[in-house]
Structure formats: C-alpha cells, structure tokens
Design a protein around this motif. Structure first.
Motif, mmCIF file in Angstrom:
data_model
loop_
_atom_site.group_PDB
_atom_site.id
_atom_site.type_symbol
_atom_site.label_atom_id
_atom_site.label_comp_id
_atom_site.label_asym_id
_atom_site.label_seq_id
_atom_site.Cartn_x
_atom_site.Cartn_y
_atom_site.Cartn_z
ATOM 1 N N PRO A 108 -20.663 -22.407 45.107
ATOM 2 C CA PRO A 108 -21.114 -21.155 45.735
ATOM 3 C C PRO A 108 -21.671 -20.159 44.734
ATOM 4 O O PRO A 108 -22.353 -19.221 45.096
ATOM 5 N N ARG A 109 -21.325 -20.363 43.476
ATOM 6 C CA ARG A 109 -21.691 -19.325 42.516
ATOM 7 C C ARG A 109 -22.806 -19.751 41.585
ATOM 8 O O ARG A 109 -22.649 -19.735 40.395
ATOM 9 N N ASP A 110 -23.946 -20.183 42.145
ATOM 10 C CA ASP A 110 -24.978 -20.482 41.181
ATOM 11 C C ASP A 110 -26.025 -19.391 41.049
ATOM 12 O O ASP A 110 -27.141 -19.633 40.681
ATOM 13 N N PHE A 111 -25.627 -18.172 41.336
ATOM 14 C CA PHE A 111 -26.389 -17.049 40.794
ATOM 15 C C PHE A 111 -26.061 -17.120 39.310
ATOM 16 O O PHE A 111 -24.903 -17.324 38.942
ATOM 17 N N ASP A 115 -28.245 -13.059 36.113
ATOM 18 C CA ASP A 115 -28.521 -12.288 37.325
ATOM 19 C C ASP A 115 -27.549 -11.142 37.461
ATOM 20 O O ASP A 115 -27.908 -10.010 37.704
ATOM 21 N N SER A 116 -26.264 -11.475 37.306
ATOM 22 C CA SER A 116 -25.266 -10.440 37.555
ATOM 23 C C SER A 116 -25.256 -9.399 36.442
ATOM 24 O O SER A 116 -25.094 -8.218 36.693
ATOM 25 N N LEU A 119 -27.994 -6.857 36.911
ATOM 26 C CA LEU A 119 -27.773 -5.923 38.014
ATOM 27 C C LEU A 119 -26.846 -4.791 37.621
ATOM 28 O O LEU A 119 -27.050 -3.647 37.983
ATOM 29 N N VAL A 120 -25.829 -5.135 36.861
ATOM 30 C CA VAL A 120 -24.844 -4.114 36.532
ATOM 31 C C VAL A 120 -25.321 -3.213 35.400
ATOM 32 O O VAL A 120 -25.130 -2.011 35.428
ATOM 33 N N GLU A 122 -28.254 -2.389 34.553
ATOM 34 C CA GLU A 122 -29.367 -1.513 34.887
ATOM 35 C C GLU A 122 -28.845 -0.101 35.169
ATOM 36 O O GLU A 122 -27.948 0.083 35.971
ATOM 37 N N ALA A 123 -29.385 0.849 34.487
ATOM 38 C CA ALA A 123 -28.863 2.209 34.596
ATOM 39 C C ALA A 123 -29.191 2.812 35.955
ATOM 40 O O ALA A 123 -30.208 2.510 36.542
ATOM 41 N N ASP A 124 -28.302 3.602 36.410
ATOM 42 C CA ASP A 124 -28.533 4.317 37.659
ATOM 43 C C ASP A 124 -29.209 5.631 37.321
ATOM 44 O O ASP A 124 -28.563 6.611 36.992
ATOM 45 N N ASP A 126 -30.647 8.006 38.929
ATOM 46 C CA ASP A 126 -30.311 9.242 39.645
ATOM 47 C C ASP A 126 -29.004 9.852 39.140
ATOM 48 O O ASP A 126 -28.903 11.017 38.871
ATOM 49 N N PHE A 127 -28.013 8.976 39.046
ATOM 50 C CA PHE A 127 -26.690 9.502 38.778
ATOM 51 C C PHE A 127 -26.467 9.772 37.294
ATOM 52 O O PHE A 127 -25.971 10.827 36.916
ATOM 53 N N GLU A 128 -26.862 8.782 36.472
ATOM 54 C CA GLU A 128 -26.693 8.930 35.021
ATOM 55 C C GLU A 128 -27.364 10.202 34.522
ATOM 56 O O GLU A 128 -26.870 10.873 33.633
ATOM 57 N N ASP A 130 -28.029 12.804 36.231
ATOM 58 C CA ASP A 130 -27.754 13.984 37.039
ATOM 59 C C ASP A 130 -27.238 15.073 36.107
ATOM 60 O O ASP A 130 -26.073 15.147 35.791
ATOM 61 N N GLU B 175 -18.455 -13.588 46.200
ATOM 62 C CA GLU B 175 -19.543 -14.561 46.251
ATOM 63 C C GLU B 175 -19.136 -15.746 47.094
ATOM 64 O O GLU B 175 -17.985 -16.168 47.049
ATOM 65 N N ARG B 187 -21.450 -6.672 45.533
ATOM 66 C CA ARG B 187 -20.807 -5.954 44.435
ATOM 67 C C ARG B 187 -20.640 -4.486 44.819
ATOM 68 O O ARG B 187 -21.525 -3.909 45.459
ATOM 69 N N LYS B 191 -19.314 4.916 40.035
ATOM 70 C CA LYS B 191 -19.768 5.585 38.817
ATOM 71 C C LYS B 191 -19.167 6.971 38.802
ATOM 72 O O LYS B 191 -19.172 7.665 39.824
ATOM 73 N N LYS B 223 -29.438 -15.505 48.330
ATOM 74 C CA LYS B 223 -30.335 -16.544 47.834
ATOM 75 C C LYS B 223 -30.403 -17.566 48.957
ATOM 76 O O LYS B 223 -29.426 -18.281 49.207
ATOM 77 N N LYS B 252 -31.509 2.572 47.373
ATOM 78 C CA LYS B 252 -31.888 2.717 45.970
ATOM 79 C C LYS B 252 -33.037 1.776 45.632
ATOM 80 O O LYS B 252 -34.026 2.180 45.030
ATOM 81 N N ARG B 264 -29.943 -2.588 47.168
ATOM 82 C CA ARG B 264 -28.974 -1.695 46.513
ATOM 83 C C ARG B 264 -28.993 -0.353 47.223
ATOM 84 O O ARG B 264 -30.063 0.196 47.484
ATOM 85 N N ARG B 268 -22.801 9.394 47.805
ATOM 86 C CA ARG B 268 -21.842 10.303 47.165
ATOM 87 C C ARG B 268 -20.801 10.770 48.173
ATOM 88 O O ARG B 268 -19.946 11.591 47.864
#
Ligand SMILES: [Zn+2]
Ligand SMILES: [Zn+2]
Lengths: 134, 306
Positions: A108-111, A115-116, A119-120, A122-124, A126-128, A130, B175, B187, B191, B223, B252, B264, B268
């Motif tokens: 089931p986990r062949d992402f 990939d993961s 995703l994580v 990557e900076a946000d 808007d929030f970072e 702010d 997953e 996920r 933050k 996927k 987002k 995504r 808030r």
C-alpha cells in the motif's frame, strides 16, 4: 416487487464511502426489508429498535424511520457520499475477485519517500511568513 | 500486534500496519487510556492552605485561651484551650497527609492526550475502511507528543518585535489502498508560532508578553489506476470545479500530474472531531468532515474521468 436472489455467505451490500463496491465481509444478519445478507458494518437499526436494515434500504427509508441521513454530517461513512454527490451515487460495480486480488498484490505504501519528504518540507508561505503583528 | 500501553507511554506515538478493524481497536484502547489519565488528573489532591489556616488560628486561639484560663482559673476555658489545641493538631496532621499525597501524585507520570488526535484518526480509519478490503493493511502513524516538542522545532526567528519559535508537527499519516486500486495518503500537520516579547513598561518594570498562532493543514494524495480513469488527464485541467471544501478551510493547492492527485488545504479555525463538546448551531468545525470533503472532491474528478 420480485425477490432478488442473494448470494449466501457474503455481505451483499454494495454501499461504500467514495464509490460503491462489493463487500468482502461475512454476513451477520439479513435486511428486514429486502432480506439481503449484510455484515455488521452495513447494518443499521430502524427506530423501532428491532428491525435491521441494509445501507441501501436505510437510505430509502430516510431520516424519519432511521434517524440516518438527515444531517449533512453523519458519522457513518456510508452516508457521506450520497450527501455529497446527490442522489445519483456512483456505482462502480467492481468485480470482487479482480479488484481484491489486484489490490493485494501491491504494497500500500509505494508513494516514494521523496514524495512525502517534499510535501512536508515545502514551506507554508502564508503561515511561515505571517509577520502580522496581530 | 495488539496495542502495547507501556510502549505507547514511552514514545507517545502510535504506529501500525494492520487491518482497519485492528487499528480501530487500538485507537479505542488509546481513548480508554486517555480517559483513565483524565480521571486520574481530576483526583489531584486539593491545596493545603485551608488546613494551614485552621491549624494556625486554632493554635493561637488555644494559646490565648490558655493564658486567660490561667489568669481567671476557669476550668471551662481550660477545656476550650485543650479542644482548640486538639483541632489545631488534627489540621496539622491533615495538612501533612495531603502534602504526602501530592508528592506521591506528582511522581506518577500523567499523559493527557489531545482527544482530537485519536478522534480524528478514528473517523478517518472508518472512512477509508469503508472502501478497503477487510484485511487490507493500513499504515498509520499518530504522534501524540506536544506541538512544542523539540523534535518539531523548525527554527527561531523574529516577527516584527516578537521573538518567534516555529514548530511544524506532522502528527498524522495514514496510507492504504482502496478496492479500486487507488493508493491514498492522508497527512495532518499542525504549524505553530510561539511568540514572546519583553519590554520595559512605563513603571520601569520588565514585562513579557506571549502569544501563540496555530494553523492546521491537511494533505490528501491519491495515486489512481490510469486504466480505470482514462479521462483523468483531460479532467485534471479543470479539477478546481470539483473541489468542495468546508467554508472554514482554505484551499492551498491542488496538483494533478500523471496518475497522482494532491490536494492541500489549511485552516486557522479550531476544529473538533468525534463526539466533542457540543457547540451551538452549525458552528462546529468537524475535522473528519474536512478530510472527507477533500477525498470526495478528488473522487468527484475521478468519477468524471471514467
Ligand atoms: Zn435492504
Ligand atoms: Zn458489508
């Protein structure tokens, strides 16, 4: 209405959350309305507290009989989809054998890890960033 | 493997690779564990202040009464002094006993988990489980450690006059594979900005102000099997028309490339999950509904791609 022939020894309900499909669970009861063999997950109780109904008959009986399906948010995954998509709920009629055997073959986990991570990390924006003083 | 409470207390992280039913049973065990902890917290021994006050007042009372009794040679005042002394002693004993209990209590580690985490996890496993084979494994990770755990600290910096610490806590990952062959990943990320600033007030005293800003993000990736959804490439050009998210959330990004869809969204709002505290009217921000609508949005596109 002519009685349908139900397949014994397997749950015959096809309701799902995102799409309808065959259920691979053991039946625990028969629907009090259509006599379909149904598993525990696909069973709801009529307001009388005695009669058991399948998901399909529950949707047809409506909120008055069962208390189900009245509000948009119902805790039960089988009722989300029809609220969201409306009456013409998608029926994929996935063939039980082909879809299950196919899905069992793969992990089931062949992402990929990458990939993961991406995703994580990557900076946000808007929030970072702010920087508002409020 | 069955849920191991001792192991869980050490890591405060739940990890599983089991069928949905087993994961649900484990999450129920975590709920029971947390309720036990909450009940334990509610039994915390009260303060010792009252006992100390009673002890002190009665002792002084006994002393004064004894002096007066000695001067007047009154036997009833003498008896009163003895009684006051006894009450004072009893209050003192109760105070000591309470202090011992408090020390014992503080030695037992208490983990008060964030209920939202296991409630949301439960809701999501129930949703996904409805479209999975009964014995298909679900890879699940739920991190119950505090947002502000040092592992989640990204950096320290300045926001205007504020000193800020930036925390990113990816606390849930789920997953699995649905019966149509689609692999999904969900996920949840919290933050948090912890801000503080110290300045000298008009009186010349240093004052420290603190505040916290929180934002939640949900990421849903699918996927899918290209041959089941042959028109996906064509539909993905207009994927936005299929998105329907709760009003209290913000889209987002949505990304469709090849046979992978990633959605995504952030909020808030302080959302809840499960049978949470009742709120008035329709103001409930339901976390399960949030993720459900993300999944349904992506599937609306897939259904149109057949
Ligand atoms: Zn029925
Ligand atoms: Zn079933």
């Amino acid at each position: 209405m002519p009685k349908k022939e139900w397949q014994p020894d397997i749950c015959n309900e096809k309701a799902g959350f995102l799409f309808s499909h065959a259920c691979d669970r053991q039946p625990a009861a028969n629907c009090g309305n259509c006599d379909k063999p149904i598993c525990k997950k696909h069973t709801t109780r009529r307001r009388d507290g005695v009669t058991l109904l399948c998901t399909t008959c529950t949707k047809e009986a409506g909120a008055e009989d069962t208390g189900r399906g009245s509000s948009y948010y119902d805790d039960d995954p089988y009722y989300y989809g029809s609220h969201y998509y409306g009456d013409h709920y998608y029926d994929d009629r996935y063939d039980r054998r082909s879809s299950y055997s196919e899905s069992r073959r793969n992990d089931p986990r062949d992402f990929t890890e990458a990939d993961s991570e991406s995703l994580v990390a990557e900076a946000d924006g808007d929030f970072e960033n702010d920087m508002s003083e409020s | 493997m069955a849920f191991d409470e001792q192991e869980f207390q050490k890591t405060l992280t739940y990890l599983s690779d089991d069928a949905p039913e087993t994961v649900l049973a484990d999450l129920e065990a975590i709920r029971q564990f947390d309720q036990g902890q909450e009940e334990h917290l509610a039994r915390e021994p009260g303060g010792c202040g009252w006992y100390l006050l009673v002890c002190f007042v009665c002792f002084i009372g006994a002393y004064v009464t004894a002096i007066i009794a000695a001067g007047t040679a009154s036997s009833s005042l003498e008896a009163l002094a003895v009684m006051l002394l006894l009450v004072s002693g009893a209050a003192f004993a109760l105070m000591v006993w309470n202090i011992i209990r408090s020390v014992k209590f503080s030695r037992i580690p208490v983990f008060d988990l964030d209920n939202r985490r296991y409630e949301l996890a439960t809701g999501l496993v129930r949703l996904a489980g409805a479209d999975m084979g009964a014995d298909q494994p679900l890879a699940m990770q739920v991190d119950f450690r505090e947002h502000t755990h040092e592992d989640h600290l990204q950096r320290r910096g300045k926001v205007g006059h504020w000193n800020a610490e930036f925390y990113v806590d990816q606390w849930l990952q789920l997953e699995g594979r649905l019966v149509d062959g689609t692999k999904f990943t969900i996920r949840l990320i919290e933050k948090q900005q912890e801000r503080s600033r110290t300045k000298r007030g008009a009186s010349g005293k240093l004052k420290t102000k603190e505040k916290t800003k929180i934002s939640s993000e949900a990421i849903v990736s699918l996927k899918f099997k290209g041959k089941r959804y042959p028109r996906a490439a064509e539909q993905s050009a207009t994927i936005e028309q299929y998105l329907k998210l709760p009003q209290w959330t913000t889209l987002k990004s949505v990304d469709a490339s090849g046979s992978q869809l990633t959605l995504r969204s952030t909020t808030r709002a302080s959302w809840t999950a499960g049978a949470a505290e009742p709120t008035e009217g329709d103001s409930t921000c339901d976390g399960v509904q949030w993720v459900a609508m993300m999944l349904l949005s992506l599937y609306a596109m897939l259904h149109a791609s057949k």
